[in-house]
Write a protein that holds these residues in place. Structure first.
Motif, PDB file in Angstrom:
ATOM      1  N   ASP A 169      -8.591   8.691 -12.143  1.00 44.66           N
ATOM      2  CA  ASP A 169      -7.953   7.367 -12.006  1.00 44.66           C
ATOM      3  C   ASP A 169      -6.638   7.301 -12.787  1.00 44.66           C
ATOM      4  O   ASP A 169      -5.643   6.768 -12.300  1.00 44.66           O
TER       5      ASP A 169
ATOM      6  N   THR B 206      -4.668  -0.755  -6.707  1.00 47.09           N
ATOM      7  CA  THR B 206      -3.536  -1.659  -6.927  1.00 47.09           C
ATOM      8  C   THR B 206      -3.751  -3.013  -6.230  1.00 47.09           C
ATOM      9  O   THR B 206      -3.086  -3.980  -6.571  1.00 47.09           O
TER      10      THR B 206
ATOM     11  N   GLY C 258      -4.099   8.951 -10.865  1.00 48.45           N
ATOM     12  CA  GLY C 258      -3.736   8.067  -9.744  1.00 48.45           C
ATOM     13  C   GLY C 258      -2.761   6.986 -10.201  1.00 48.45           C
ATOM     14  O   GLY C 258      -1.772   6.686  -9.529  1.00 48.45           O
TER      15      GLY C 258
ATOM     16  N   GLY D 215       0.818  -1.217   0.000  1.00 47.25           N
ATOM     17  CA  GLY D 215       0.000   0.000   0.000  1.00 47.25           C
ATOM     18  C   GLY D 215       0.846   1.260   0.000  1.00 47.25           C
ATOM     19  O   GLY D 215       1.840   1.347   0.727  1.00 47.25           O
ATOM     20  N   GLY D 216       0.420   2.216  -0.823  1.00 48.49           N
ATOM     21  CA  GLY D 216       1.124   3.495  -0.863  1.00 48.49           C
ATOM     22  C   GLY D 216       1.094   4.178   0.505  1.00 48.49           C
ATOM     23  O   GLY D 216       2.033   4.865   0.893  1.00 48.49           O
ATOM     24  N   SER D 217       0.004   3.930   1.255  1.00 51.19           N
ATOM     25  CA  SER D 217      -0.103   4.577   2.569  1.00 51.19           C
ATOM     26  C   SER D 217       0.921   4.001   3.552  1.00 51.19           C
ATOM     27  O   SER D 217       1.204   4.618   4.572  1.00 51.19           O
TER      28      SER D 217
ATOM     29  N   THR E  18      -5.355  -0.146 -14.897  1.00 50.81           N
ATOM     30  CA  THR E  18      -6.625   0.232 -15.542  1.00 50.81           C
ATOM     31  C   THR E  18      -7.488   1.084 -14.617  1.00 50.81           C
ATOM     32  O   THR E  18      -7.579   0.768 -13.428  1.00 50.81           O
ATOM     33  N   PRO E  19      -8.181   2.112 -15.148  1.00 52.71           N
ATOM     34  CA  PRO E  19      -9.073   2.914 -14.302  1.00 52.71           C
ATOM     35  C   PRO E  19     -10.163   2.058 -13.641  1.00 52.71           C
ATOM     36  O   PRO E  19     -10.489   0.967 -14.132  1.00 52.71           O
TER      37      PRO E  19
HETATM   38  P1  UTP Z   1      -4.065   2.828  -4.890  1.00 48.50           P
HETATM   39  O1  UTP Z   1      -4.099   1.411  -5.229  1.00 48.50           O
HETATM   40  O2  UTP Z   1      -2.859   3.357  -4.227  1.00 48.50           O
HETATM   41  O3  UTP Z   1      -5.351   3.134  -4.012  1.00 48.50           O
HETATM   42  O4  UTP Z   1      -4.329   3.683  -6.173  1.00 48.50           O
HETATM   43  P2  UTP Z   1      -5.560   3.322  -2.465  1.00 48.50           P
HETATM   44  O5  UTP Z   1      -6.784   2.572  -2.113  1.00 48.50           O
HETATM   45  O6  UTP Z   1      -5.516   4.774  -2.200  1.00 48.50           O
HETATM   46  O7  UTP Z   1      -4.376   2.535  -1.719  1.00 48.50           O
HETATM   47  P3  UTP Z   1      -3.152   2.989  -0.826  1.00 48.50           P
HETATM   48  O8  UTP Z   1      -3.587   4.043   0.140  1.00 48.50           O
HETATM   49  O9  UTP Z   1      -2.081   3.442  -1.741  1.00 48.50           O
HETATM   50  O10 UTP Z   1      -2.811   1.728  -0.108  1.00 48.50           O
HETATM   51  C1  UTP Z   1      -4.464   5.094  -6.127  1.00 48.50           C
HETATM   52  C2  UTP Z   1      -5.526   5.513  -7.115  1.00 48.50           C
HETATM   53  O11 UTP Z   1      -5.078   5.241  -8.460  1.00 48.50           O
HETATM   54  C3  UTP Z   1      -6.172   4.811  -9.291  1.00 48.50           C
HETATM   55  C4  UTP Z   1      -7.414   4.880  -8.384  1.00 48.50           C
HETATM   56  O12 UTP Z   1      -8.001   6.158  -8.568  1.00 48.50           O
HETATM   57  C5  UTP Z   1      -6.837   4.746  -6.981  1.00 48.50           C
HETATM   58  O13 UTP Z   1      -7.662   5.313  -5.990  1.00 48.50           O
HETATM   59  N1  UTP Z   1      -5.898   3.448  -9.823  1.00 48.50           N
HETATM   60  C6  UTP Z   1      -4.927   2.653  -9.302  1.00 48.50           C
HETATM   61  C7  UTP Z   1      -6.631   2.997 -10.909  1.00 48.50           C
HETATM   62  O14 UTP Z   1      -7.549   3.669 -11.389  1.00 48.50           O
HETATM   63  N2  UTP Z   1      -6.333   1.758 -11.447  1.00 48.50           N
HETATM   64  C8  UTP Z   1      -5.352   0.972 -10.965  1.00 48.50           C
HETATM   65  O15 UTP Z   1      -5.119  -0.128 -11.537  1.00 48.50           O
HETATM   66  C9  UTP Z   1      -4.653   1.420  -9.846  1.00 48.50           C
END
Ligand code: UTP
Length: 234
Positions: free
Chosen positions: A66, A120, A69, A9-11, A115-116
């Protein structure tokens, strides 16, 4: 040598650029990769959230939000690759097929979003299916899966083990609440159910909890599996 897919997780890895945990995760990932074939899918963390807030303020559509993101997840993935140096394949895989191809190098393969409309977690769950992972690990900032949100419900109980159906019941209810942050995205939970690959949700605030889980089986977190058999250590 087993195959391990980790949704980092990015967090956890990069809550903010100033407070990132990349330096602590490098030796942990290297240690796991010394024993197993390793794929890591990196999230967007605080920076993705900040960009998405700006996009919404500008009235831009959710699909574009997305895409932005996804770009941030890939930026974070590039940071991790650079920090891992020779241990990682030097390019972020932009599809599951590419990840499989890069793994032929025997280096750690890193992905971000693709993909939107998903997160992840879902990228990692499908990757686990496609590479035949022995285990799918979701590294989060909580100490396991609870029956309800422990911040809101005092009776919430933490599971050491649960079935994919129990996970779907929990994630399904939470996903209906606007703005909720579930322990695993619902798409990923469905894929866990259909793939029959055991899922481990563990606390990544202490990076060594991850290597301990895989290499010794002693860790803080929850295991989602249909079968009672021992999942960890690998
Ligand atoms: P994350 O997977 O980081 O979402 O993708 P998250 O739930 O905020 O998780 P943490 O906090 O990092 O653990 C960030 C954003 O990127 C877009 C979405 O908008 C997501 O909220 N995204 C990511 C996509 O649209 N498709 C993907 O395959 C991955």
């Amino acid at each position: 040598m087993k195959t391990v897919v980790i949704s980092l997780g990015g967090s956890i890895l990069i809550p903010s650029l100033e407070k990132n945990k990349i330096r602590e995760y490098v030796p942990v990932l290297e240690e796991i990769a010394a024993h197993h074939r390793l794929f890591v899918v990196v999230g967007g963390g605080g920076e993705a959230r900040r960009y998405i807030t700006v996009v919404r303020t500008l009235g831009i559509d959710e699909g574009t939000s997305d895409e932005i993101g996804i770009l941030v997840t890939r930026l974070n993935a590039n940071l991790l690759i650079a920090a891992l140096g020779d241990a990682a394949y030097p390019k972020v895989a932009e599809s599951h097929a590419e990840a499989k191809k890069f793994a032929e190098s025997r280096k750690i393969v890193i992905m971000g979003g693709i993909t939107p409309g998903q997160t992840t977690d879902a990228v990692a769950a499908v990757l686990a299916e496609r590479v035949g992972a022995s285990v799918f690990i979701n590294v989060t900032s909580v100490d396991g899966i609870y029956s309800a949100d422990p911040k809101k419900d005092k009776k919430a109980r933490r599971y050491d083990t649960l079935t994919p159906q129990q996970l779907l019941d929990i994630v399904g209810v939470t996903a209906l609440t606007a703005g909720s942050n579930t322990v695993l995205d619902i798409v990923a939970a469905r894929i866990v159910e259909r793939s029959h690959i055991p899922l481990v949700v563990l606390d990544g605030r202490d990076p060594e909890n991850l290597s301990r889980a895989i290499l010794t089986g002693k860790f803080t977190g929850s295991i989602v599996s249909e079968k009672k058999k021992k999942i960890l250590p690998l």
